[in-house]
Design an enzyme around this catalytic site. Structure first.
Site, mmCIF file in Angstrom:
data_model
loop_
_atom_site.group_PDB
_atom_site.id
_atom_site.type_symbol
_atom_site.label_atom_id
_atom_site.label_comp_id
_atom_site.label_asym_id
_atom_site.label_seq_id
_atom_site.Cartn_x
_atom_site.Cartn_y
_atom_site.Cartn_z
ATOM 1 N N HIS A 51 0.333 3.930 1.478
ATOM 2 C CA HIS A 51 0.304 4.581 2.787
ATOM 3 C C HIS A 51 0.400 3.541 3.887
ATOM 4 C CE1 HIS A 51 -0.341 7.311 5.998
ATOM 5 N NE2 HIS A 51 -0.910 8.261 5.294
ATOM 6 N N GLU A 76 3.073 17.099 1.345
ATOM 7 C CA GLU A 76 3.106 16.852 2.797
ATOM 8 C C GLU A 76 4.403 16.154 3.208
ATOM 9 O OE1 GLU A 76 -0.630 14.618 3.282
ATOM 10 O OE2 GLU A 76 -1.665 16.521 3.533
ATOM 11 N N CYS A 95 -1.155 14.784 12.238
ATOM 12 C CA CYS A 95 -1.000 13.329 12.127
ATOM 13 C C CYS A 95 0.482 12.919 12.140
ATOM 14 C CB CYS A 95 -1.619 12.810 10.834
ATOM 15 S SG CYS A 95 -3.415 12.752 10.857
ATOM 16 N N CYS A 100 -8.214 13.367 8.306
ATOM 17 C CA CYS A 100 -7.338 12.410 8.988
ATOM 18 C C CYS A 100 -6.982 12.856 10.405
ATOM 19 C CB CYS A 100 -6.068 12.194 8.177
ATOM 20 S SG CYS A 100 -5.234 13.724 7.679
ATOM 21 N N CYS A 101 -6.782 14.175 10.575
ATOM 22 C CA CYS A 101 -6.233 14.637 11.851
ATOM 23 C C CYS A 101 -7.222 14.558 13.025
ATOM 24 C CB CYS A 101 -5.683 16.046 11.720
ATOM 25 S SG CYS A 101 -4.372 16.234 10.490
ATOM 26 N N ASP A 136 0.847 -1.187 0.000
ATOM 27 C CA ASP A 136 0.000 0.000 0.000
ATOM 28 C C ASP A 136 0.886 1.241 0.000
ATOM 29 O OD1 ASP A 136 -1.750 2.206 1.279
ATOM 30 O OD2 ASP A 136 -3.192 0.573 1.033
HETATM 31 ZN ZN LIG Z 1 -3.784 14.367 9.332
#
Ligand SMILES: [Zn+2]
Length: 650
Positions: free
Chosen positions: A203, A315, A333, A409-410, A201
């Site tokens: 990620h 990022e 994150c 996500c965060c 994957d």
């Molecule tokens: Zn995040």
């Protein structure tokens, strides 16, 4: 401020740590057993309370309004329509479930348990017959699976499901979500690995999830697959999809890498998972590679806040020393991933430096990600905001914290971290107990036939940590207290007798203890003025101010109307004498530092570029103004505007 001794511990179960190595793992330290470490008062307890009352409750609502739960219902066939949001929408559900699970462990609550059961049912219904589960792919993918693993996040979602399932099983004993996780993990084992589909994957996180699932179920196949995923990286798998591999932590094999690079969250989730694999397989070579990478990260790619990820572009980590404060990415994150990695390195080695980074990162890179009210979040955490900063993207801090994000996500990642924070406080090593993070609470451990400690402190505002032995156990055992690397001049007493406390080491006391024995550690709480390696060009000639574990900043609401934070200059000698003043009325109660600052002469009037003088201009006539600096974590809770951590010298 009052230091209140915690109430005696109750029999309520509390979380065992995320990442709980098996008894056979090659680790120096183990998390204390389930229910054994509790934060019962003080700074972090307040943050946890807000997390419970505000964040987890509103998070439950957001999963509905943002479409995450509806996506799962559509995949299950119990609702119709188009799935919404990014491809990893399911992971938000799982991170929230994990938060709720740890939270139930902190304090059982029928409402939270009801939510867990309700959402577990929704997740279970969406799972395919053979175990596959990814609602967005199931609906949008026309039956195709794993066709674009670099981007599809199918394993990523699985990893978060595994972590949630383990948390809920550990704290509630319920197996509903664990059954879903096992079915999906079995499907992954049947599908991926040597001689099967040889893909990874884009990620990472499935590695951590699989190892935890192995720890919970004893099924070695999950550990083997995690190990294979770690070792398969860096051998061109992602490049075969036509992707540039650096972003995906796929340029160099994990055990050959010397630093972290690429997407910062991916990088540290991978190293955290690799640390889990190294622990369970006793792989010293892999651990050495991770040590090298951690040292590379902390010596050249970490902000003074502990934040990581210097580039908005993808990022990513920047190059060595590329740590500009104003466009710092420092995703919330990424801070969480760094804490997870350092926690695993701490367990593996028992070295204080890892707990030091956990502390720095929790206070200064993780906590700024959530508002004091617990309902709004930063995705990125810059160390400077200029006057007139432009809100260029949804995640820009210039918006102020936001209640949720399209890419969310965060927020649930912050929730699960606060809910599981008790677990990071202490460890045990068989005949000893180690305290790594200081918070009022209780710690029980199996050492010496069963010991119990009560910790009371007003940390991070006050440096005194008082540890009382409540249950002394039998025979000799060692109590170890981390003396942070910044704590030069720390002092300590054991039952009233002075003992040596050395910064950057554990204060170790081995003896036969009696109930009521007290160890008192006093950490120096003077102002520390720090500068960066000159190769961090972006902050050359500037200093930051710290006190205890906290990094401070100057924020516009605390400045006179005619002084913009952009124009603040300081003299180091003057900063050293800055007074700390506790302000219970301010920002939920903070200790401010009264900093003498100066206005930059001509800052707002001269041309952009000017003839350079041989020497820096003499500014002795500049007026001194005393302004309160606040802990950086608390910025942007009054208004969004100019702020800076790095203060240029006058
Ligand atoms: Zn995040």
């Amino acid at each position: 401020m009052t230091t209140t001794a915690p109430a005696p511990s109750t029999t309520t179960p509390a979380p065992v740590a995320p990442a709980a190595p098996t008894a056979d793992a090659a680790v120096a330290l183990h998390p204390v057993p389930s229910g054994s470490a509790r934060i019962t008062g003080g700074f972090w307890h307040e943050r946890q309370d807000v997390n419970r009352r505000q964040a987890i409750r509103t998070g439950y609502e957001k999963l509905e309004t943002a479409g995450n739960l509806q996506n799962l219902r559509i995949a299950a066939g119990t609702a119709t329509g188009e799935v919404r949001g990014p491809i990893f929408m399911d992971s938000d559900v799982y991170k929230w479930l994990e938060a709720a699970g740890w939270e139930y462990g902190r304090e059982p609550d029928e409402e939270v348990l009801g939510w867990i059961r309700e959402i577990t049912d929704i997740v279970a219904a969406a799972q395919a017959e053979d175990g596959y589960l990814d609602s967005v792919q199931q609906v949008r993918g026309n039956g195709e699976r794993y066709v674009d693993l670099p981007w599809s996040h199918e394993h990523y979602c699985a990893g978060h499901l595994f972590q949630a399932a383990v948390a809920i099983h550990r704290t509630t004993g319920e197996t509903g979500l664990l059954d879903v996780a096992v079915k999906l993990a079995d499907h992954l084992v049947a599908t991926f690995g040597p001689g099967k589909t040889e893909e990874v994957d884009g990620h990472p996180v499935v590695e951590m999830g699989l190892v935890e699932l192995y720890r919970e179920t004893g099924n070695r196949a999950y550990l083997d697959l995690a190990q294979w995923f770690v070792d398969a990286r860096g051998h061109g798998i992602i490049e075969q999809h036509g992707k540039e591999p650096t972003y995906f932590s796929d340029r160099v094999p994990v055990r050959e890498a010397s630093t972290v690079e690429g997407h910062s969250v991916r990088a540290v989730y991978l190293t955290a998972g690799a640390a889990d694999v190294a622990a369970e397989t006793g792989d010293a070579e892999l651990l050495a590679a991770l040590t090298r990478q951690w040292e590379g990260m902390t010596s050249t790619k970490t902000y003074v806040t502990g934040g990581i990820g210097a580039r908005w572009d993808w990022e990513q980590f920047g190059d060595h020393y590329e740590l500009g404060p104003d466009r710092a990415y420092a995703e919330s994150c990424a801070a969480i991933g760094s804490v997870q990695w350092s926690w695993r390195m701490l367990l593996a080695t028992g070295e204080t430096r890892y707990a030091d980074l956990v502390e720095r990162t929790l206070y200064n890179a993780f906590l700024p990600g959530v508002s004091l009210a617990g309902t709004e979040y930063f995705y990125v955490n810059p160390l400077q905001m200029r006057a007139g900063a432009h809100t260029d993207e949804e995640r820009s801090a210039a918006h102020g914290r936001r209640p949720w994000f399209d890419c969310a996500c965060c927020p649930p990642n912050i929730m699960r971290t606060l809910s599981s924070l008790d677990a990071y406080v202490a460890t045990t090593s068989g005949d000893g107990v180690q305290l790594h993070q200081y918070a009022t609470g209780t710690v029980r451990a199996d050492a010496a036939g069963g010991v119990e400690l009560a910790v009371s402190t007003d940390y991070p505002w006050d440096g005194t940590v008082r540890v009382e032995v409540r249950e002394p156990g039998t025979g000799e055992w060692e109590l170890a207290l981390r003396v942070p690397g910044w704590a030069e001049g720390a002092t300590a007493t054991v039952a009233g007798d002075a003992v040596e406390a050395t910064a950057g080491q554990y204060l170790r006391v081995r003896r036969t203890w009696s109930a009521g024995d007290v160890v008192e550690l006093v950490l120096p709480m003077g102002v520390r003025v720090v500068e960066a390696d000159p190769r961090v060009d972006a902050v050359r000639g500037a200093v930051a101010v710290e006190r205890g574990p906290l990094v401070y900043c100057v924020e516009q609401p605390d400045l006179p109307a005619d002084l913009v934070a952009d124009d603040v200059r300081v003299r180091v000698a003057e900063l050293r004498g800055a007074r700390a003043e506790h302000r219970p009325d301010l920002l939920g109660g903070v200790s401010v530092l009264q900093l003498p600052v100066h206005r930059a002469l001509g800052a707002a009037t001269g041309p952009l570029y000017r003839p350079a003088a041989d020497e820096a201009p003499e500014q002795a006539e500049a007026e001194t103004v005393e302004v309160p600096a606040i802990p950086y974590y608390a910025w942007a809770n009054r208004e969004i505007g100019p702020m800076r951590v790095w203060l240029p010298r006058a």
